[in-house]
Scaffold this active site. Sequence first.
Site, PDB file in Angstrom:
ATOM      1  N   TYR A 172       5.673  -9.918   7.263  1.00 52.35           N
ATOM      2  CA  TYR A 172       5.460  -8.590   7.492  1.00 52.35           C
ATOM      3  C   TYR A 172       5.815  -8.066   8.864  1.00 52.35           C
ATOM      4  O   TYR A 172       5.381  -8.993   9.717  1.00 52.35           O
ATOM      5  CB  TYR A 172       3.808  -7.917   7.204  1.00 52.35           C
ATOM      6  CG  TYR A 172       3.561  -7.976   5.735  1.00 52.35           C
ATOM      7  CD1 TYR A 172       3.691  -6.665   4.939  1.00 52.35           C
ATOM      8  CD2 TYR A 172       2.705  -9.218   4.971  1.00 52.35           C
ATOM      9  CE1 TYR A 172       3.306  -6.623   3.783  1.00 52.35           C
ATOM     10  CE2 TYR A 172       2.490  -8.900   3.693  1.00 52.35           C
ATOM     11  CZ  TYR A 172       2.783  -7.670   3.036  1.00 52.35           C
ATOM     12  OH  TYR A 172       2.325  -7.541   1.640  1.00 52.35           O
ATOM     13  N   ASP A 180       0.808  -1.120  -0.064  1.00 53.74           N
ATOM     14  CA  ASP A 180      -0.080  -0.146   0.080  1.00 53.74           C
ATOM     15  C   ASP A 180       0.834   1.322  -0.083  1.00 53.74           C
ATOM     16  O   ASP A 180       2.142   1.257   0.331  1.00 53.74           O
ATOM     17  CB  ASP A 180      -0.831   0.062   1.360  1.00 53.74           C
ATOM     18  CG  ASP A 180      -1.904  -1.029   1.522  1.00 53.74           C
ATOM     19  OD1 ASP A 180      -2.102  -1.633   0.280  1.00 53.74           O
ATOM     20  OD2 ASP A 180      -2.348  -1.583   2.569  1.00 53.74           O
TER      21      ASP A 180
END
Lengths: 246, 246
Positions: A110, A52
Site C-alpha cells: 500500500y 475502503d
Amino acid sequence: MRYFMTFSYDGTEYKGYQKQPNQRTIQEEIEKCLKKINNNKEVDLYASGRTDAHVHALNQKAHFNLDSIIDSTNIKKALNSMLPRDIYVKQVEQVDDEFHARFNVTGKEYIYKINMGEYDPIEKDYVYQYNKRLDVVEIERALKYIEGYHNFKAFTKASEEQSNYERNIVQATLIRNYKDVNKITISLVGTGFLRYMVRNIVGTLIEIGEGKRKSEDIITILESQDRKQAGKTASPVGLYLKDVFY
Amino acid sequence: MRYFMTFSYDGTEYKGYQKQPNQRTIQEEIEKCLKKINNNKEVDLYASGRTDAHVHALNQKAHFNLDSIIDSTNIKKALNSMLPRDIYVKQVEQVDDEFHARFNVTGKEYIYKINMGEYDPIEKDYVYQYNKRLDVVEIERALKYIEGYHNFKAFTKASEEQSNYERNIVQATLIRNYKDVNKITISLVGTGFLRYMVRNIVGTLIEIGEGKRKSEDIITILESQDRKQAGKTASPVGLYLKDVFY
C-alpha cells in the site's frame, strides 16, 4: 474456466471495493460486465481483498469463473469497453482452478501520498493535503518500529473481531519526491493487513510528524493492543493499493 | 481597492471559466464568494482570459475591486474557506487601479499532457489518453514551424470573427518524461492565443505524430488561413493554462 485479472481504479466515486446493497462499488460494476460476457449468468469476482470507500488501486487482483473458454485478450477488451472510465482492466490470464486470488496472496503493498506544500486542486482526490511541515526524519524512525512481525490489534478497527492480529510488515519506508520536498509517500509492504491498518498507521505517523508523539511510541502502542492508544484514522484520500503478490 | 489574484482549478466539473446562464463556471463560483466578502455587493472578476469547459489552470490570474481595504492574506483565506475544493486561490495582492488582468497580459503558457502508454484511471480527467505510439521526433519538427509570428486563422474556431489573427508563439516544445517514455507534454508559450488555438494545434500535431501528415504541413496550413486544413480539435482533457505573464 478460471481467469485471473489485474485492474486499477479511481476509488473516488465508489463506496469501496466490496458489494453492498444500494451502493456503488467496484465489485458490482465489474460483475455486471462479467455477467454480459458469461451469457447473462451471474459471475462472482474474488478480489485479493477489499479497499475502503474512496481508496484507489493501481494493481488490484481478482479471479472469476466463466462457463466457457474465452480468449484472455478478448475478455480484457470486452470489459474495458463496458466498464466506466474510472475502472481499467490491465491484464487477464487463464489460471488453474485451484488458484484463489484471496487465499493465495503472499503480500501486498500500500502507498499513501501526502502533500505538505501548497494545495493543488488537480490532486484533491489523490493526495492527502496536510498544511504544515511534518518531521520527515521522525516519521522514518517510526517506520522502523512498524517493520517486522507484530500484533497490530492497536492499529485495526476497534470493533473488528479477528482470530489473529499478527502481521508481518516486511518493509515500511518513506519515499521522498526529488522534485518537491513537500511531497512524501509512505509505502508499507506486508504479508497481510488488518482492516483500517494502513490508515491507522498513517494517522499515527502524522501525529509523530507533528511532534505530538515520539517515534518510539509505536513500540508501546503495538504492545498495548489497544486501538485508543494509536492515532486517528487517516483520510482515504491518498491511499492506494499498489500491488498484490502471490 | 483593486486586487490581483493567482488561482488554480480542476476544470473537470465546470463549463469553462466564463459565466454563462444556468451553467457551473469558475467565474461564477469565485464571484459568489467575492460578493460575501464585499458586504454582499456584486464583484466582477476580470481574468486573463477564459478557459474552455473541462480545461484546468495551474496559475490563472484575475483582478477585482472591493469597496473597502482588506488584508490580502485574509482575502485569500476567506476565499479558500468558501470555495469548492476544485478551485484554490494561491495568492492575492493589492494592485494599482490602472492594472488590468486581461489587457496587461504579455504572454501565456499552455501545456497539454498526452499518455501513449497504458490507460490510468487516476489520470482520466487530467491526461489525454492516446492508445498508439506517436512519432515524437516528427511532432518536435512540427513545433519548430509553429514557433514565431504567424497568422493562426487556420487554427482558430471557424466561426470566430477576429480583427487580427496574428500571434507570436515564442516557444513551442515537447517535454519528455524521463520516467516514462509514453508520457509527453506539449508546451506553447505565446504573446496571445486565439479561441481553440492550442487544442487545434495539438489535434494537428497528433495527426502528424500518427503519420497522417508531415511536419512541413504546418507551413501550408498556416498559409491557407483555412480551419478545414488543420486537424481535429483535441480533447480539453490534458489541457492546462500553466502561467500568465505581465
